[in-house]
Motif scaffolding. Structure first.
Motif, mmCIF file in Angstrom:
data_model
loop_
_atom_site.group_PDB
_atom_site.id
_atom_site.type_symbol
_atom_site.label_atom_id
_atom_site.label_comp_id
_atom_site.label_asym_id
_atom_site.label_seq_id
_atom_site.Cartn_x
_atom_site.Cartn_y
_atom_site.Cartn_z
ATOM 1 N N GLY A 115 0.816 -1.210 0.000
ATOM 2 C CA GLY A 115 0.000 0.000 0.000
ATOM 3 C C GLY A 115 0.847 1.256 0.000
ATOM 4 O O GLY A 115 0.555 2.219 -0.717
ATOM 5 N N ARG A 116 1.921 1.256 0.799
ATOM 6 C CA ARG A 116 2.810 2.427 0.831
ATOM 7 C C ARG A 116 3.571 2.580 -0.487
ATOM 8 O O ARG A 116 3.822 3.697 -0.937
ATOM 9 C CB ARG A 116 3.782 2.310 2.002
ATOM 10 N N GLU A 117 3.932 1.444 -1.114
ATOM 11 C CA GLU A 117 4.597 1.514 -2.411
ATOM 12 C C GLU A 117 3.672 2.152 -3.453
ATOM 13 O O GLU A 117 4.094 3.021 -4.230
ATOM 14 C CB GLU A 117 4.996 0.100 -2.873
ATOM 15 N N TYR A 118 2.411 1.725 -3.449
ATOM 16 C CA TYR A 118 1.445 2.321 -4.373
ATOM 17 C C TYR A 118 1.283 3.816 -4.085
ATOM 18 O O TYR A 118 1.260 4.637 -5.006
ATOM 19 C CB TYR A 118 0.095 1.619 -4.248
ATOM 20 N N ALA A 119 1.193 4.163 -2.800
ATOM 21 C CA ALA A 119 0.996 5.563 -2.417
ATOM 22 C C ALA A 119 2.130 6.449 -2.921
ATOM 23 O O ALA A 119 1.900 7.576 -3.360
ATOM 24 C CB ALA A 119 0.874 5.667 -0.897
ATOM 25 N N ARG A 120 3.356 5.946 -2.873
ATOM 26 C CA ARG A 120 4.494 6.735 -3.358
ATOM 27 C C ARG A 120 4.382 7.011 -4.860
ATOM 28 O O ARG A 120 4.804 8.056 -5.331
ATOM 29 C CB ARG A 120 5.813 6.010 -3.054
ATOM 30 N N HIS A 121 3.814 6.075 -5.602
ATOM 31 C CA HIS A 121 3.697 6.238 -7.056
ATOM 32 C C HIS A 121 2.639 7.275 -7.441
ATOM 33 O O HIS A 121 2.758 7.925 -8.484
ATOM 34 C CB HIS A 121 3.359 4.902 -7.726
ATOM 35 N N VAL A 122 1.595 7.406 -6.628
ATOM 36 C CA VAL A 122 0.483 8.279 -7.035
ATOM 37 C C VAL A 122 0.307 9.496 -6.133
ATOM 38 O O VAL A 122 -0.623 10.275 -6.324
ATOM 39 C CB VAL A 122 -0.844 7.476 -7.077
ATOM 40 N N ALA A 123 1.212 9.693 -5.173
ATOM 41 C CA ALA A 123 1.044 10.747 -4.165
ATOM 42 C C ALA A 123 0.852 12.128 -4.770
ATOM 43 O O ALA A 123 0.162 12.967 -4.199
ATOM 44 C CB ALA A 123 2.223 10.743 -3.199
ATOM 45 N N HIS A 124 1.465 12.393 -5.906
ATOM 46 C CA HIS A 124 1.403 13.735 -6.489
ATOM 47 C C HIS A 124 0.620 13.769 -7.796
ATOM 48 O O HIS A 124 0.797 14.677 -8.603
ATOM 49 C CB HIS A 124 2.822 14.266 -6.690
ATOM 50 N N LYS A 125 -0.238 12.760 -7.998
ATOM 51 C CA LYS A 125 -1.095 12.730 -9.175
ATOM 52 C C LYS A 125 -2.471 13.253 -8.779
ATOM 53 O O LYS A 125 -3.145 12.660 -7.930
ATOM 54 C CB LYS A 125 -1.215 11.311 -9.742
ATOM 55 N N PRO A 126 -2.912 14.385 -9.360
ATOM 56 C CA PRO A 126 -4.162 15.015 -8.912
ATOM 57 C C PRO A 126 -5.402 14.138 -9.077
ATOM 58 O O PRO A 126 -6.365 14.295 -8.326
ATOM 59 C CB PRO A 126 -4.259 16.274 -9.787
ATOM 60 N N LYS A 127 -5.394 13.207 -10.025
ATOM 61 C CA LYS A 127 -6.575 12.366 -10.246
ATOM 62 C C LYS A 127 -6.567 11.107 -9.385
ATOM 63 O O LYS A 127 -7.515 10.334 -9.425
ATOM 64 C CB LYS A 127 -6.668 11.986 -11.726
ATOM 65 N N GLN A 128 -5.480 10.892 -8.631
ATOM 66 C CA GLN A 128 -5.365 9.698 -7.795
ATOM 67 C C GLN A 128 -5.273 10.126 -6.332
ATOM 68 O O GLN A 128 -4.253 10.596 -5.871
ATOM 69 C CB GLN A 128 -4.124 8.882 -8.185
ATOM 70 N N GLN A 129 -6.374 9.995 -5.597
ATOM 71 C CA GLN A 129 -6.410 10.358 -4.185
ATOM 72 C C GLN A 129 -6.452 9.087 -3.345
ATOM 73 O O GLN A 129 -7.050 8.096 -3.745
ATOM 74 C CB GLN A 129 -7.645 11.193 -3.875
ATOM 75 N N PHE A 130 -5.813 9.135 -2.178
ATOM 76 C CA PHE A 130 -5.852 7.966 -1.309
ATOM 77 C C PHE A 130 -5.737 8.383 0.145
ATOM 78 O O PHE A 130 -5.216 9.448 0.479
ATOM 79 C CB PHE A 130 -4.727 6.980 -1.654
#
Length: 197
Positions: A115-130
């Motif tokens: 989950g943390r690995e995924y979060a690092r990939h999308v943390a700064h993508k405006p269309k991907q919130q988590f």
């Protein structure tokens, strides 16, 4: 392929690579048409359509279909997903991290290594919130709400139930948004951005 300039028609085997390329091209075109085909398929259906799948190939196809959606909500365990679908997990990371991804997604995810690995990939993508679920949370299933579809994936044993219903998707989205709002009040936090050096 037909061999030209012969009185009797003769054929030679095509290059296997060309066959694969043509198949991939046809598959991509079919994926592009999928939303329209699904709309046509469901036009005159009042009752929700329910589908059940048990094999990995079918589940992979369903997740590929979800990527074509416009709006997504997921409650997911990437640890289980990565274990069952390692190649699909890696492809999912790459796909959702692209800036051209049209899918707007909200995700409540388990606070584990995957989950943390995924979060690092999308943390700064405006269309991907988590948001992370509490550390003591544990479950072996995924809830997916994509446009007018609700899907429940169970990982042990592995199967997915897909429900095509606008009413159910709207109700499930409401419940998800309530959980999201509660999570956003501080019980669940986004990871801090790591600083270099």
């Amino acid at each position: 392929t037909e061999i030209p300039k012969l009185k009797v028609k003769r054929y030679a085997a095509s290059d296997p690579l060309k066959v694969i390329q043509n198949t991939q091209s046809n598959f991509e075109q079919l994926k592009f048409m999928l939303p329209l085909l699904r709309t046509m398929h469901n036009t005159h259906q009042r009752k929700p359509r329910i589908e059940f799948f048990e094999n990995k190939e079918a589940l992979t196809a369903i997740y590929c279909m979800f990527e074509m959606g416009k709006s997504s909500r997921y409650m997911t365990s990437y640890g289980f997903f990565k274990k069952q679908f390692p190649h699909e997990y890696k492809r999912w990371l790459t796909r959702t991290a692209h800036a051209d991804s049209k899918n707007c997604a909200k995700q409540l995810i388990l606070d584990d290594e995957a989950g943390r690995e995924y979060a690092r990939h999308v943390a700064h993508k405006p269309k991907q919130q988590f948001l992370f679920l509490p550390k003591d949370a544990s479950f072996s299933m995924d809830l997916s709400i994509v446009d007018d579809v609700v899907a429940i994936t169970n990982f042990d044993p592995l199967f997915i139930v897909v429900i095509y219903s606008k009413n159910m998707a709207e109700s499930a989205s409401l419940l998800f948004d309530m959980a999201w709002e509660r999570a956003g009040k501080g019980a669940i936090k986004r990871p801090r951005r790591q600083q270099n050096g």
